[in-house]
Every structure is written in structure tokens, then in C-alpha cells.
Design a protein around this motif. Structure first.
Motif, mmCIF file in Angstrom:
data_model
loop_
_atom_site.group_PDB
_atom_site.id
_atom_site.type_symbol
_atom_site.label_atom_id
_atom_site.label_comp_id
_atom_site.label_asym_id
_atom_site.label_seq_id
_atom_site.Cartn_x
_atom_site.Cartn_y
_atom_site.Cartn_z
ATOM 1 N N TRP A 51 -34.375 2.729 67.531
ATOM 2 C CA TRP A 51 -34.919 4.244 66.192
ATOM 3 C C TRP A 51 -34.332 3.800 65.375
ATOM 4 C CZ3 TRP A 51 -38.888 7.339 66.917
ATOM 5 C CH2 TRP A 51 -38.824 8.397 65.950
ATOM 6 N N SER A 52 -35.597 3.313 64.587
ATOM 7 C CA SER A 52 -35.555 2.520 62.535
ATOM 8 C C SER A 52 -34.915 3.570 62.270
ATOM 9 C CB SER A 52 -36.706 2.515 62.132
ATOM 10 O OG SER A 52 -36.539 1.368 61.259
ATOM 11 N N PRO A 53 -35.283 5.240 61.872
ATOM 12 C CA PRO A 53 -34.247 5.845 61.438
ATOM 13 C C PRO A 53 -32.588 6.270 61.355
ATOM 14 C CG PRO A 53 -36.434 6.455 62.228
ATOM 15 C CD PRO A 53 -35.983 5.374 62.791
ATOM 16 N N THR A 54 -32.126 6.318 62.605
ATOM 17 C CA THR A 54 -30.992 5.960 62.262
ATOM 18 C C THR A 54 -30.482 4.975 62.163
ATOM 19 O OG1 THR A 54 -31.339 7.050 65.290
ATOM 20 C CG2 THR A 54 -28.800 5.761 64.500
ATOM 21 N N PHE A 55 -31.175 3.190 62.423
ATOM 22 C CA PHE A 55 -30.745 2.486 61.262
ATOM 23 C C PHE A 55 -30.632 2.450 59.866
ATOM 24 C CE2 PHE A 55 -31.882 -1.706 59.357
ATOM 25 C CZ PHE A 55 -30.718 -2.517 59.573
ATOM 26 N N CYS A 56 -31.915 3.338 59.509
ATOM 27 C CA CYS A 56 -31.965 3.516 58.537
ATOM 28 C C CYS A 56 -30.687 4.039 57.191
ATOM 29 C CB CYS A 56 -33.734 3.313 57.769
ATOM 30 S SG CYS A 56 -34.045 2.337 58.475
ATOM 31 N N ALA A 57 -30.221 4.662 58.262
ATOM 32 C CA ALA A 57 -29.654 5.948 57.783
ATOM 33 C C ALA A 57 -27.972 5.410 57.721
ATOM 34 C CB ALA A 57 -28.680 7.743 58.839
ATOM 35 N N SER A 58 -27.762 4.501 58.288
ATOM 36 C CA SER A 58 -26.404 3.688 57.823
ATOM 37 C C SER A 58 -26.395 2.573 56.680
ATOM 38 C CB SER A 58 -25.750 2.240 59.466
ATOM 39 O OG SER A 58 -26.982 1.717 58.872
ATOM 40 N N ASP A 59 -25.610 2.549 56.515
ATOM 41 C CA ASP A 59 -24.423 1.336 55.629
ATOM 42 C C ASP A 59 -25.025 -0.068 55.321
ATOM 43 O OD1 ASP A 59 -23.103 2.842 54.302
ATOM 44 O OD2 ASP A 59 -21.909 2.172 55.202
ATOM 45 N N ASP A 60 -25.885 -0.975 56.839
ATOM 46 C CA ASP A 60 -26.730 -1.959 57.044
ATOM 47 C C ASP A 60 -27.607 -1.682 56.115
ATOM 48 O OD1 ASP A 60 -23.957 -3.293 56.825
ATOM 49 O OD2 ASP A 60 -24.516 -2.848 59.517
ATOM 50 N N GLY A 61 -28.635 -0.580 56.971
ATOM 51 C CA GLY A 61 -29.964 0.026 56.487
ATOM 52 C C GLY A 61 -30.321 0.397 55.065
ATOM 53 N N GLY A 62 -28.792 0.732 54.404
ATOM 54 C CA GLY A 62 -29.911 0.989 53.162
ATOM 55 C C GLY A 62 -29.705 -0.357 52.508
ATOM 56 N N ARG A 63 -29.436 -1.593 53.246
ATOM 57 C CA ARG A 63 -29.093 -2.406 52.365
ATOM 58 C C ARG A 63 -30.405 -3.740 52.581
ATOM 59 N NH1 ARG A 63 -23.223 -2.561 53.108
ATOM 60 N NH2 ARG A 63 -23.659 -2.901 54.790
ATOM 61 N N ASN A 64 -31.324 -3.152 53.216
ATOM 62 C CA ASN A 64 -32.062 -3.448 54.496
ATOM 63 C C ASN A 64 -33.516 -3.571 53.907
ATOM 64 O OD1 ASN A 64 -34.294 -5.017 55.959
ATOM 65 N ND2 ASN A 64 -32.393 -4.975 57.777
ATOM 66 N N ARG A 65 -34.512 -3.807 52.656
ATOM 67 C CA ARG A 65 -35.078 -3.067 51.946
ATOM 68 C C ARG A 65 -36.614 -3.573 52.895
ATOM 69 N NH1 ARG A 65 -33.719 1.016 49.663
ATOM 70 N NH2 ARG A 65 -36.110 0.608 48.621
ATOM 71 N N GLN A 66 -36.372 -4.597 53.707
ATOM 72 C CA GLN A 66 -37.904 -5.143 54.356
ATOM 73 C C GLN A 66 -38.056 -4.295 55.774
ATOM 74 O OE1 GLN A 66 -37.224 -9.254 55.564
ATOM 75 N NE2 GLN A 66 -39.714 -9.008 57.395
ATOM 76 N N GLN A 67 -36.655 -3.256 56.410
ATOM 77 C CA GLN A 67 -37.446 -2.425 57.627
ATOM 78 C C GLN A 67 -36.683 -1.522 56.948
ATOM 79 O OE1 GLN A 67 -34.621 -2.950 61.161
ATOM 80 N NE2 GLN A 67 -35.168 -0.846 61.496
ATOM 81 N N CYS A 68 -36.014 -0.839 55.854
ATOM 82 C CA CYS A 68 -36.284 0.429 55.430
ATOM 83 C C CYS A 68 -36.168 0.794 53.695
ATOM 84 C CB CYS A 68 -33.728 0.832 55.446
ATOM 85 S SG CYS A 68 -33.407 0.955 57.390
ATOM 86 N N GLY A 69 -37.615 0.256 53.417
ATOM 87 C CA GLY A 69 -37.546 0.616 51.849
ATOM 88 C C GLY A 69 -37.835 1.964 52.133
ATOM 89 N N THR A 70 -38.186 2.404 50.677
ATOM 90 C CA THR A 70 -38.430 3.579 50.662
ATOM 91 C C THR A 70 -40.688 3.894 50.908
ATOM 92 O OG1 THR A 70 -39.454 3.385 48.002
ATOM 93 C CG2 THR A 70 -37.192 4.167 48.632
ATOM 94 N N ASP A 71 -41.025 2.357 50.968
ATOM 95 C CA ASP A 71 -42.258 2.326 51.540
ATOM 96 C C ASP A 71 -42.381 1.696 53.463
ATOM 97 O OD1 ASP A 71 -41.258 -0.396 51.192
ATOM 98 O OD2 ASP A 71 -43.257 -0.677 50.948
ATOM 99 N N LYS A 72 -41.124 2.230 53.459
ATOM 100 C CA LYS A 72 -41.622 1.482 55.523
ATOM 101 C C LYS A 72 -41.156 2.841 56.046
ATOM 102 C CE LYS A 72 -40.650 -2.063 54.036
ATOM 103 N NZ LYS A 72 -42.988 -2.841 54.215
ATOM 104 N N ARG A 73 -41.414 3.860 57.727
ATOM 105 C CA ARG A 73 -42.061 4.168 58.251
ATOM 106 C C ARG A 73 -41.690 3.930 59.601
ATOM 107 N NH1 ARG A 73 -41.094 6.440 53.687
ATOM 108 N NH2 ARG A 73 -41.816 8.068 52.919
ATOM 109 N N PHE A 74 -41.062 3.102 59.659
ATOM 110 C CA PHE A 74 -40.650 3.001 61.222
ATOM 111 C C PHE A 74 -40.614 3.564 62.032
ATOM 112 C CE2 PHE A 74 -40.544 -1.199 59.075
ATOM 113 C CZ PHE A 74 -41.691 -2.206 59.202
ATOM 114 N N ARG A 75 -40.387 3.552 63.465
ATOM 115 C CA ARG A 75 -40.230 4.441 64.658
ATOM 116 C C ARG A 75 -39.259 3.695 65.406
ATOM 117 N NH1 ARG A 75 -44.546 6.509 61.366
ATOM 118 N NH2 ARG A 75 -44.441 8.653 60.835
ATOM 119 N N PHE A 76 -39.596 3.562 66.050
ATOM 120 C CA PHE A 76 -39.212 2.665 67.858
ATOM 121 C C PHE A 76 -40.002 1.262 67.347
ATOM 122 C CE2 PHE A 76 -39.173 6.819 70.281
ATOM 123 C CZ PHE A 76 -37.701 6.214 70.621
#
Length: 228
Positions: A51-76
Motif C-alpha cells: 500500500w504505497s501511501p503507507t510507504f510514502c508516509a515513512s522516512d524512506d518514502g519521503g526520500r523516494n521522489r519516483q514513487q512518492c513525489g507530490t505528483d504521484k498518487r500510487f495505491r497498491f
């Protein structure tokens, strides 16, 4: 003297037994934890959907622009497709394929596996143990993802949801005839949904998997953060 010989004989037998037991333990560990010579020798797959929103809320996700950039809306998204034994799993197997996944191959997966770092790591740790070449492995990853129908009421990600692990698993079972309670596990990161792990046969049909099922999240409620 006879007692001495008997004692020495007993010691020799004990040492032989200990050596044999140690060798068996090493072999058992290799079979459960992975060995360079076991590529292609496994029992089934686990497709792990993160579940991408959980990862993107983590410290690692915050550094991952490819998956968690402000223009990204990944789910599963696909975390990986993992070869498994009935107990344990192989990893980091010897392969004639290169360790590095070419970008032109990896970028074809960005809609379901949005990171070259993730793609490369999954190949080295898990894909190398399937006995498949890189192109065939990642084609199988996509087929496994497409075989699982995502429950619409969970996959939207428009607002936060809070459900029991059983309810989340039941939603997947309802959307996927043939998937049983013993073939799926919801895992959590704290109180948030981390992944859905679904067991598939080598020909990508749903099947039971006792060990994977036992490792599911056991807390009462899990939150699915919204896609930001």
C-alpha cells in the motif's frame, strides 16, 4: 584398557553424529534461506502488493521522489514476486543474468513497480531464484499483478479507511473467486496497512500457504492512509 577403548569409540561416534547433524543443519538452512545452486527449485510464489501511501508516509518514502513525489498518487503497487518453499524461501541465487536490471526493461513496470531501486533489488534477491531470465521474470510479475483483482472499495485511496485484517482479506477474497483465507495475509507497519501477500502456484493460480498465512497482522484494526 577396555574401558578406555570403549570411551574412545563412544567419542568417535559422538563426533561423527555431531558432524553429520551440523551438515544436515547447514543443508536445512540453505534450503530454507536460499542457496546459489537452488535457482528454479521452489514450491510457489507470493505476490506482495504494497500500500504505497503507507510507504510514502515513512522516512524512506519521503526520500523516494519516483514513487512518492507530490505528483504521484500510487495505491497498491507490486513490492515483489517471491519464490517460496513450503517452509522458508530462497534468496540471492546464482544466475547467468546480470545483477543490474536495464532501465529500458525496468521502466516498462513503472505503472505497477515505480522505482528502479525496487526493481533491481527484487531481481537480485528474489527473481534470481526463479530460474527465469530477467525479461520473463518481470513479465511474470505483471501477469501475477493482473491476476489479482483489486477490491474497488479498498483500492481507491480517496480517504482514510480503518478495517480489521480479516475484513481487508475478505474484500480480496470476495473480488477473487478461488482465493481462500489460507492463501492471503495482510501485513501491517505499526497500525497501518503495509502489504497484502497472496500465494500463487507456479502457473499463477491461487493456492493455500500455511506459513505465509500465519505471519499476517494480528492487531484489531488497520488504517489505510489516503493517497496524498
Amino acid at each position: 584398557m577396555k574401558r578406555l577403548f570403549a570411551a574412545l569409540a563412544g567419542l568417535v561416534i559422538l563426533l561423527a553424529f555431531t558432524t553429520a547433524s551440523t551438515a544436515q543443519d547447514r543443508q536445512r538452512n540453505r534450503s530454507q534461506q536460499g542457496s546459489e545452486d537452488r535457482a528454479g527449485a521452489f514450491d510457489f510464489y507470493v505476490v506482495s502488493l504494497s500500500w504505497s501511501p503507507t510507504f510514502c508516509a515513512s522516512d524512506d518514502g519521503g526520500r523516494n521522489r519516483q514513487q512518492c513525489g507530490t505528483d504521484k498518487r500510487f495505491r497498491f503497487v507490486v513490492h515483489g514476486l517471491w519464490p517460496q518453499y513450503e517452509a522458508g524461501f530462497p534468496d540471492f541465487c546464482r544466475s547467468s543474468e546480470p545483477d543490474r536490471v536495464p532501465r529500458q526493461l525496468g521502466e516498462k513496470l513503472f505503472d505497477i513497480m515505480p522505482s528502479m531501486g525496487l526493481i533491481g533489488h527484487q531481481w537480485r534477491k528474489h527473481g534470481s531464484c526463479t530460474g527465469l531470465d530477467q525479461a520473463t521474470y518481470f513479465d511474470t510479475v505483471r501477469k501475477a499483478f493482473e491476476h489479482v483483482k483489486l477490491p474497488a472499495d479498498l483500492a481507491g485511496g480517496q480517504s482514510s479507511l480503518k478495517l480489521s485484517p480479516d475484513a481487508i482479506e475478505q474484500a480480496f477474497m470476495s473480488a477473487n473467486p478461488g482465493l481462500s483465507r489460507r492463501g492471503i495475509a495482510a501485513s501491517c507497519e505499526g497500525e497501518k496497512l503495509d502489504e497484502i501477500r497472496i500465494c500463487l502456484s507456479k502457473d499463477l493460480q491461487f493456492r493455500d500457504c500455511a506459513e505465509v498465512d500465519r505471519r499476517g497482522c494480528r492487531i484489531g484494526q488497520i488504517t489505510l492512509p489516503p493517497a496524498r
